[in-house]
Design a protein around this motif. Structure first.
Motif, PDB file in Angstrom:
ATOM      1  N   LEU A  20       0.857  -1.169   0.104  1.00 51.03           N
ATOM      2  CA  LEU A  20      -0.111   0.005  -0.184  1.00 51.03           C
ATOM      3  C   LEU A  20       0.889   1.331   0.164  1.00 51.03           C
ATOM      4  O   LEU A  20       0.538   2.184  -0.672  1.00 51.03           O
ATOM      5  N   VAL A  75       4.128   0.093 -13.603  1.00 47.45           N
ATOM      6  CA  VAL A  75       4.793  -0.337 -12.388  1.00 47.45           C
ATOM      7  C   VAL A  75       5.525  -1.658 -12.499  1.00 47.45           C
ATOM      8  O   VAL A  75       6.411  -1.806 -11.955  1.00 47.45           O
ATOM      9  N   VAL A 124      -3.892   5.079  -9.024  1.00 50.31           N
ATOM     10  CA  VAL A 124      -3.621   3.818  -8.131  1.00 50.31           C
ATOM     11  C   VAL A 124      -4.048   2.602  -8.776  1.00 50.31           C
ATOM     12  O   VAL A 124      -3.355   1.373  -8.315  1.00 50.31           O
ATOM     13  N   SER A 172       2.038   6.835  -6.686  1.00 46.22           N
ATOM     14  CA  SER A 172       0.594   7.820  -7.090  1.00 46.22           C
ATOM     15  C   SER A 172       1.072   9.255  -6.809  1.00 46.22           C
ATOM     16  O   SER A 172       0.682  10.152  -7.492  1.00 46.22           O
ATOM     17  N   THR A 195       3.787  -2.412  -5.608  1.00 43.57           N
ATOM     18  CA  THR A 195       2.412  -2.067  -5.593  1.00 43.57           C
ATOM     19  C   THR A 195       1.481  -3.211  -5.654  1.00 43.57           C
ATOM     20  O   THR A 195       1.789  -4.468  -5.525  1.00 43.57           O
ATOM     21  N   VAL A 196       0.148  -2.720  -5.011  1.00 39.86           N
ATOM     22  CA  VAL A 196      -0.872  -3.786  -4.929  1.00 39.86           C
ATOM     23  C   VAL A 196      -0.986  -4.523  -6.440  1.00 39.86           C
ATOM     24  O   VAL A 196      -1.321  -5.890  -6.415  1.00 39.86           O
ATOM     25  N   THR A 197      -0.987  -3.609  -7.376  1.00 41.51           N
ATOM     26  CA  THR A 197      -1.524  -4.269  -8.630  1.00 41.51           C
ATOM     27  C   THR A 197      -0.547  -5.201  -9.277  1.00 41.51           C
ATOM     28  O   THR A 197      -0.808  -6.385  -9.737  1.00 41.51           O
ATOM     29  N   LEU A 217      -7.899  -2.702  -2.894  1.00 36.44           N
ATOM     30  CA  LEU A 217      -7.633  -1.798  -4.195  1.00 36.44           C
ATOM     31  C   LEU A 217      -9.081  -1.060  -4.714  1.00 36.44           C
ATOM     32  O   LEU A 217      -9.159   0.209  -4.919  1.00 36.44           O
ATOM     33  N   THR A 275       2.176   1.858  -3.545  1.00 36.16           N
ATOM     34  CA  THR A 275       1.254   2.314  -4.363  1.00 36.16           C
ATOM     35  C   THR A 275       0.834   3.786  -3.975  1.00 36.16           C
ATOM     36  O   THR A 275       0.832   4.728  -5.085  1.00 36.16           O
ATOM     37  N   THR A 295      -0.993  -0.812 -13.608  1.00 35.97           N
ATOM     38  CA  THR A 295      -0.204  -1.849 -13.405  1.00 35.97           C
ATOM     39  C   THR A 295       0.993  -2.032 -14.391  1.00 35.97           C
ATOM     40  O   THR A 295       2.153  -2.340 -13.686  1.00 35.97           O
TER      41      THR A 295
END
Length: 459
Positions: A231, A386, A380, A238, A406-408, A436, A234, A383
């Motif tokens: 998080l 990143v 955010v 961002s 990141t989360v994605t 997300l 991310t 994908t």
């Protein structure tokens, strides 16, 4: 067969429209005076076309839905009971696929058994009969609907009301598809996330500071599943993207709305919006091949160690990508500020720059804030940039010059390869996706609320 049947149905619908149209014109008198009809002639043609097409298409849809299960049951009935009883669900699916492949004429790679050949022969016969029956039933229903609707046509028949009601129902169904799709996505992620939390405590997941999932064959949750490093990565990327996109996008919007000539604006704004149409994989390759080495070289000249794949590289590329979101939305909002506010400020002796700073921007601030929040939600959920430019290092640190994850990216990583979707190593992707989704949903709700409040004030 289905394509041929659909083509015949569409031809019948076109014929039905012409039949309804001609009959309505004949009812209007020799002078084709449509004023004596309740509805215009086109509505009568559309009504006949609807009665011809909709019932037939519904029967075709239902037939195609239930046909596979009937054929599967028929195949199993033609397989020896000693073989069918020893198959589990996966084995049944494999057997049905083999028999259908043999019946279609494509065959299988190995030599089929005698009972498979016999079942395929029976399946081929029943499929041929079923296709003829389907064709006959659907065409008969279409012709029956055509004749029934044609018989109902009269001078006082409210064809327009019926057609508009059908259109209203169709629009409601389209809206329902979008809503139900969203609900289905959320429920599927929520159910799988609940399965994940049976292995890992929600407290350990949402407040854990280490991400190091272990991959085991026992089905147990080994390793650490802390969300905070992902998080934080991310949010860091961002934030860097917004630091790039917000000033540039806002300045572009101010120039195009207040200073640029109409001729320059006519080609400059579409040219900037082209950036939004470039695939994100292109931005990722650009960041990895160009931006990363450039930042690393610049850092070396000033004595800073900047990794080629880092939060700075990914955030800068993402900021370039979302510039059109900020500039285009902000430009539209600034141009909607009433001209009277500008004239009043200029009439009081303010310069153009003072008018922009003290009148236009404060008046457009709610809408601009909404544009920023929409850009945040876009950043955010990114994908590919990143994946290629951030470095995929799930560590909790505050240095933007180092690699992050990141989360994605983690969702892609957890679902890539030969993965058991019942294991916590794969189920964690659904928990990450749900998290997300909630974040982006909240950002979109806030942005839409602010934009709606702005519109109520100035429109």
């Amino acid at each position: 067969m289905n394509l041929l049947l659909i083509g015949v149905l569409l031809a019948l619908v076109a014929v039905a429209y012409q039949i309804g149209l001609r009959k309505s014109l004949s009812l209007s008198g020799k002078g084709n005076n449509s004023a004596i009809l309740h509805s215009r002639p086109g509505y009568y043609g559309a009504l006949v076309a609807l009665w011809c097409g909709i019932p037939a298409f519904l029967i075709l849809l239902v037939w195609n839905i239930i046909e596979p299960s009937i054929l599967q049951h028929y195949i199993l009935q033609n397989v020896p009971a000693t073989i069918a009883s020893g198959l589990d669900e996966a084995g049944v699916n494999v057997l049905v696929d083999r028999v259908q492949a043999i019946a279609s004429g494509f065959g299988v790679t190995d030599t089929p058994a005698a009972y498979e050949l016999a079942a395929a022969q029976q399946l081929s016969n029943i499929q041929q009969i079923g296709n003829y029956a389907k064709f006959a039933v659907v065409i008969c229903v279409a012709i029956g609907g055509l004749l029934w609707a044609k018989k109902k046509i009269s001078q006082q028949y409210r064809a327009r009301n019926q057609v508009e009601k059908s259109i209203n129902v169709a629009l409601i169904l389209c809206s329902s598809v979008a809503i139900l799709t969203t609900i289905g996505i959320v429920m599927s992620m929520f159910s799988e996330a609940l399965h994940f939390f049976k292995f890992v405590s929600p407290i350990d997941f949402f407040f854990g500071t280490e991400w190091n999932p272990g991959f085991s064959t026992s089905g147990n949750a080994e390793g650490s599943y802390g969300l905070l490093p992902l998080l934080w990565g991310t949010l860091m990327i961002s934030a860097i993207a917004l630091l790039v996109a917000v000033p540039l996008g806002l300045m572009i919007a101010i120039y195009l709305a207040e200073y640029a000539s109409p001729r320059f604006r006519a080609w400059a704004k579409p040219a900037i919006e082209v950036l939004a149409g470039i695939p994100t994989i292109v931005y990722g390759v650009f960041a990895m091949m160009v931006l990363g080495p450039v930042f690393k070289a610049l850092g070396a000249t000033v004595g800073l160690e900047i990794n080629a794949t880092s939060a700075l590289t990914a955030g800068f590329a993402m900021g370039i990508m979302i510039i059109p979101f900020v500039s285009s939305l902000s430009d539209d909002i600034i141009t909607q500020v009433p001209r009277s506010l500008r004239d009043g400020s200029l009439g009081l002796g303010a310069t153009k720059s003072e008018t922009i700073r003290r009148v236009v921007l404060p008046a457009a601030l709610p809408g601009i804030t909404g544009a920023f929040l929409l850009a945040v939600s876009r950043a955010v959920g990114e994908t590919m940039i990143v994946v290629l430019a951030a470095g995929n290092s799930p560590l909790l640190h505050a240095n933007p010059f180092e690699a992050v994850s990141t989360v994605t990216v983690t969702i892609v990583k957890q679902l890539t390869g030969d993965t058991d979707f019942a294991s916590p190593q794969a189920l964690v992707a659904f928990a990450l996706g749900l998290t997300l989704f909630v974040i982006t949903l909240c950002l979109n709700i806030i942005a839409l609320y602010i934009v709606r409040k702005y519109r109520e004030q100035y429109e």
